[in-house]
Design an enzyme around this catalytic site. Structure first.
Site, PDB file in Angstrom:
ATOM      1  N   SER A 114       1.919  16.430  -3.677  1.00 51.90           N
ATOM      2  CA  SER A 114       2.692  15.293  -4.826  1.00 51.90           C
ATOM      3  C   SER A 114       3.480  15.610  -6.030  1.00 51.90           C
ATOM      4  CB  SER A 114       2.254  15.610  -6.642  1.00 51.90           C
ATOM      5  OG  SER A 114       1.172  17.241  -6.674  1.00 51.90           O
ATOM      6  N   GLN A 131       4.758  -7.057   8.857  1.00 52.42           N
ATOM      7  CA  GLN A 131       3.996  -5.175   8.546  1.00 52.42           C
ATOM      8  C   GLN A 131       4.724  -4.666   7.847  1.00 52.42           C
ATOM      9  OE1 GLN A 131       5.903  -4.350  13.033  1.00 52.42           O
ATOM     10  NE2 GLN A 131       4.576  -6.069  14.095  1.00 52.42           N
ATOM     11  N   TRP A 132       5.512  -4.266   7.792  1.00 57.57           N
ATOM     12  CA  TRP A 132       6.491  -3.151   6.445  1.00 57.57           C
ATOM     13  C   TRP A 132       5.799  -3.724   4.855  1.00 57.57           C
ATOM     14  CZ3 TRP A 132      11.276  -1.654   7.529  1.00 57.57           C
ATOM     15  CH2 TRP A 132      11.981  -1.027   6.664  1.00 57.57           C
ATOM     16  N   ARG A 189       2.500  -3.787   4.577  1.00 58.35           N
ATOM     17  CA  ARG A 189       1.523  -3.629   4.137  1.00 58.35           C
ATOM     18  C   ARG A 189       1.100  -2.119   4.254  1.00 58.35           C
ATOM     19  NH1 ARG A 189      -2.395  -5.899   7.908  1.00 58.35           N
ATOM     20  NH2 ARG A 189      -3.814  -4.493   5.784  1.00 58.35           N
ATOM     21  N   ILE A 244      14.158 -11.667  -1.414  1.00 53.91           N
ATOM     22  CA  ILE A 244      14.799 -12.590  -1.580  1.00 53.91           C
ATOM     23  C   ILE A 244      13.991 -13.847  -2.506  1.00 53.91           C
ATOM     24  CG2 ILE A 244      14.657 -13.426   1.248  1.00 53.91           C
ATOM     25  CD1 ILE A 244      18.080 -14.244   0.304  1.00 53.91           C
ATOM     26  N   ASP A 246       8.686   6.495  -3.071  1.00 49.32           N
ATOM     27  CA  ASP A 246       8.656   7.647  -2.849  1.00 49.32           C
ATOM     28  C   ASP A 246       8.632   9.125  -1.595  1.00 49.32           C
ATOM     29  OD1 ASP A 246       6.045   9.823  -3.104  1.00 49.32           O
ATOM     30  OD2 ASP A 246       4.544   7.712  -4.250  1.00 49.32           O
ATOM     31  N   LEU A 247       9.072  10.030  -1.876  1.00 48.88           N
ATOM     32  CA  LEU A 247       9.030  11.478  -0.541  1.00 48.88           C
ATOM     33  C   LEU A 247       7.317  11.049   0.514  1.00 48.88           C
ATOM     34  CD1 LEU A 247      11.230  11.532   1.659  1.00 48.88           C
ATOM     35  CD2 LEU A 247      10.624  14.252   0.219  1.00 48.88           C
ATOM     36  N   ARG A 267       5.118   4.321  11.391  1.00 45.65           N
ATOM     37  CA  ARG A 267       5.758   3.372  11.913  1.00 45.65           C
ATOM     38  C   ARG A 267       6.895   4.225  12.135  1.00 45.65           C
ATOM     39  NH1 ARG A 267       3.219  -1.102  11.814  1.00 45.65           N
ATOM     40  NH2 ARG A 267       2.123  -1.488   9.606  1.00 45.65           N
TER      41      ARG A 267
HETATM   42  C1  LIG Z   1       0.147   0.349  15.257  1.00 44.98           C
HETATM   43  C2  LIG Z   1      -0.060  -0.419  14.189  1.00 44.98           C
HETATM   44  C3  LIG Z   1      -0.638  -0.814  14.474  1.00 44.98           C
HETATM   45  C4  LIG Z   1      -1.174  -1.954  13.507  1.00 44.98           C
HETATM   46  N1  LIG Z   1      -2.072  -3.020  13.088  1.00 44.98           N
HETATM   47  C5  LIG Z   1      -2.828  -3.975  12.124  1.00 44.98           C
HETATM   48  C6  LIG Z   1      -3.537  -4.900  12.944  1.00 44.98           C
HETATM   49  O1  LIG Z   1      -3.667  -5.469  13.723  1.00 44.98           O
HETATM   50  N2  LIG Z   1      -3.861  -5.881  12.153  1.00 44.98           N
HETATM   51  C7  LIG Z   1      -3.716  -5.364  10.354  1.00 44.98           C
HETATM   52  O2  LIG Z   1      -4.024  -5.700   9.732  1.00 44.98           O
HETATM   53  N3  LIG Z   1      -2.892  -3.994  10.141  1.00 44.98           N
HETATM   54  C8  LIG Z   1      -2.473  -3.415  11.789  1.00 44.98           C
HETATM   55  N4  LIG Z   1      -1.871  -2.707  10.777  1.00 44.98           N
HETATM   56  C9  LIG Z   1      -1.767  -1.858   9.428  1.00 44.98           C
HETATM   57  C10 LIG Z   1      -2.486  -0.823   8.754  1.00 44.98           C
HETATM   58  O3  LIG Z   1      -3.820  -1.189   9.185  1.00 44.98           O
HETATM   59  C11 LIG Z   1      -2.099  -0.466   7.186  1.00 44.98           C
HETATM   60  O4  LIG Z   1      -2.250  -1.298   6.947  1.00 44.98           O
HETATM   61  C12 LIG Z   1      -0.548  -0.256   6.965  1.00 44.98           C
HETATM   62  O5  LIG Z   1      -0.157   1.286   8.497  1.00 44.98           O
HETATM   63  C13 LIG Z   1      -0.277   0.489   6.453  1.00 44.98           C
HETATM   64  O6  LIG Z   1      -1.498   2.190   5.872  1.00 44.98           O
HETATM   65  P1  LIG Z   1      -1.592   2.190   4.527  1.00 44.98           P
HETATM   66  O7  LIG Z   1      -2.532   1.375   4.113  1.00 44.98           O
HETATM   67  O8  LIG Z   1      -2.347   3.527   4.729  1.00 44.98           O
HETATM   68  O9  LIG Z   1      -0.619   2.754   4.388  1.00 44.98           O
HETATM   69  P2  LIG Z   1      -0.625   2.515   2.070  1.00 44.98           P
HETATM   70  O10 LIG Z   1      -0.404   1.227   1.919  1.00 44.98           O
HETATM   71  O11 LIG Z   1       1.057   2.711   1.943  1.00 44.98           O
HETATM   72  O12 LIG Z   1      -1.221   3.025   1.710  1.00 44.98           O
HETATM   73  C14 LIG Z   1      -1.273   4.662   1.794  1.00 44.98           C
HETATM   74  C15 LIG Z   1      -2.646   5.514   1.331  1.00 44.98           C
HETATM   75  O13 LIG Z   1      -2.647   5.224  -0.043  1.00 44.98           O
HETATM   76  C16 LIG Z   1      -4.567   4.914  -0.116  1.00 44.98           C
HETATM   77  N5  LIG Z   1      -4.144   3.715  -0.474  1.00 44.98           N
HETATM   78  C17 LIG Z   1      -3.282   2.571  -0.768  1.00 44.98           C
HETATM   79  N6  LIG Z   1      -3.787   1.803  -0.955  1.00 44.98           N
HETATM   80  C18 LIG Z   1      -5.956   1.653  -0.719  1.00 44.98           C
HETATM   81  C19 LIG Z   1      -6.688   0.720  -1.592  1.00 44.98           C
HETATM   82  N7  LIG Z   1      -6.310   0.053  -1.951  1.00 44.98           N
HETATM   83  N8  LIG Z   1      -7.811   1.386  -1.739  1.00 44.98           N
HETATM   84  C20 LIG Z   1      -7.991   2.880  -1.236  1.00 44.98           C
HETATM   85  N9  LIG Z   1      -6.846   3.547  -0.791  1.00 44.98           N
HETATM   86  C21 LIG Z   1      -6.039   2.709  -0.151  1.00 44.98           C
HETATM   87  C22 LIG Z   1      -4.847   5.297   1.614  1.00 44.98           C
HETATM   88  O14 LIG Z   1      -4.930   6.618   1.516  1.00 44.98           O
HETATM   89  C23 LIG Z   1      -3.830   4.805   2.109  1.00 44.98           C
HETATM   90  O15 LIG Z   1      -3.834   5.879   3.677  1.00 44.98           O
HETATM   91  C24 LIG Z   1      -1.134  -1.896  12.074  1.00 44.98           C
HETATM   92  C25 LIG Z   1      -0.510  -0.498  12.134  1.00 44.98           C
HETATM   93  C26 LIG Z   1      -0.091   0.583  12.937  1.00 44.98           C
HETATM   94  C27 LIG Z   1       0.461   1.137  12.138  1.00 44.98           C
END
Ligand SMILES: Cc1cc2nc3c(=O)[nH]c(=O)nc-3n(C[C@H](O)[C@H](O)[C@H](O)COP(=O)(O)OP(=O)(O)OC[C@H]3O[C@@H](n4cnc5c(N)ncnc54)[C@H](O)[C@@H]3O)c2cc1C
Length: 280
Positions: A69, A89-90, A92, A101, A189-190, A200
């Site tokens: 934190s 991708q970003w 997500r 924009i 945030d960091l 990434r």
């Molecule tokens: C190499 C690679 C390949 C991928 N390929 C695919 C693909 O083929 N198809 C696809 O759909 N996606 C793909 N993804 C996207 C991946 O599934 C994640 O959506 C993306 O990396 C974001 O990660 P995150 O959810 O951990 O990050 P963030 O959204 O920043 O979330 C950070 C953390 O917060 C928590 N969090 C956030 N929101 C919630 C929530 N609603 N409920 C519970 N916990 C939460 C989780 O702990 C999560 O790890 C890929 C990602 C990578 C890196």
């Protein structure tokens, strides 16, 4: 106390650093620095200011022990220009705030991404989500690049005609390709930026988003160098082992001659991990 002003970050504020053929990242603003992480951690421990060496040690301790934190106290705002397929991708990464924009409001610029000749590759045979590491025949690669550019030109010409004919901008844009550049302000945030970078900067991430991540990491180092150093050491340069893999490590360290408990793909993955440890 008060605002954290980091001369190295001030020096690059508002400067556009190029990525890909037409993209960039610009640090718009930052709040906090290494010092802020230390201050907020010490508040939670009820301790005062300590020496620089102890501060660096504390940052390292926090990151090593997932006391994350205090890293949320540093916030960075970037202006990013990137192709839409990279933005897909970003976005997500939900733990950020962004403004993009609007193609409904503005006329999109004639800016499209064409990969550099060395970046045009065949489909990888062993990685369904990736491209081959081997360079393609130069002539064939040029043909692909020209074809991308022609398609983009045709799509943009049709778009311009629609706009000139008074078709709604929100409809005129729908045939524009994923290679079109978009722009966004992205604030994070960091702690969550480190999560983004871990995913990434990985070799499995698509090269284009990896290039943005590499640059973003360099920019972040200007704001919070100690935190980035710890992140590099413990997270980027580290590897996570399963319990079976740990058993195998212990077996090898103990000089146990017994057969490995890991076989086939599991053994391959394990050997691969032993070679890992990213240096950015
Ligand atoms: C190499 C690679 C390949 C991928 N390929 C695919 C693909 O083929 N198809 C696809 O759909 N996606 C793909 N993804 C996207 C991946 O599934 C994640 O959506 C993306 O990396 C974001 O990660 P995150 O959810 O951990 O990050 P963030 O959204 O920043 O979330 C950070 C953390 O917060 C928590 N969090 C956030 N929101 C919630 C929530 N609603 N409920 C519970 N916990 C939460 C989780 O702990 C999560 O790890 C890929 C990602 C990578 C890196």
């Amino acid at each position: 106390m008060g605002h954290c002003v980091v001369p190295e970050a001030e020096a690059i504020l508002d400067r556009e650093f190029p990525v890909l053929d037409k993209g960039f990242i610009r640090l718009v603003d930052y709040m906090g620095s290494d010092e802020r992480v230390v201050q907020s951690a010490r508040v939670s421990y009820g301790e005062g200011t300590k020496s620089y060496r102890e501060d660096a040690g504390l940052i390292d301790y926090l990151l090593r022990n997932s006391h994350t934190s205090p890293f949320e106290q540093i916030v960075l705002t970037f202006h990013v220009k990137l192709p839409i397929f990279v933005a897909r991708q970003w976005v997500r990464h939900r733990t950020a705030r962004l403004n993009e924009i609007s193609g409904r409001y503005s006329v999109m610029k004639d800016d499209f991404y064409v990969p550099a000749p060395d970046d045009v590759s065949l489909q990888s045979e062993d990685n369904k989500q990736g491209r081959s590491a081997e360079a393609m025949d130069a002539k064939a690669a040029e043909k692909v690049r020209n074809s991308f550019a022609e398609g983009q030109k045709a799509a943009y010409a049709a778009y311009t005609t629609f706009v000139d004919d008074g078709i709604a901008r929100e409809l005129a844009r729908i045939n524009l390709p994923l290679s079109l550049y978009t722009e966004m302000y992205w604030q994070i945030d960091l702690h969550n930026l480190f999560h983004f970078l871990r995913l990434r900067l990985d070799a499995h991430a698509q090269k284009e988003i990896r290039l943005y991540s590499e640059l973003m990491f360099e920019i972040t180092k200007k704001v919070a160098p100690r935190c980035c150093e710890s992140f590099q050491r413990h997270i980027l340069g580290g590897v996570h082992f399963s319990s079976e893999e740990l058993t195998e490590i212990k077996r090898r360290l103990g000089g146990d001659e017994a057969k490995s408990s890991l076989t086939g793909k599991a053994l391959e993955r394990f050997e691969e991990k032993l070679k890992q440890g990213r240096q950015v």
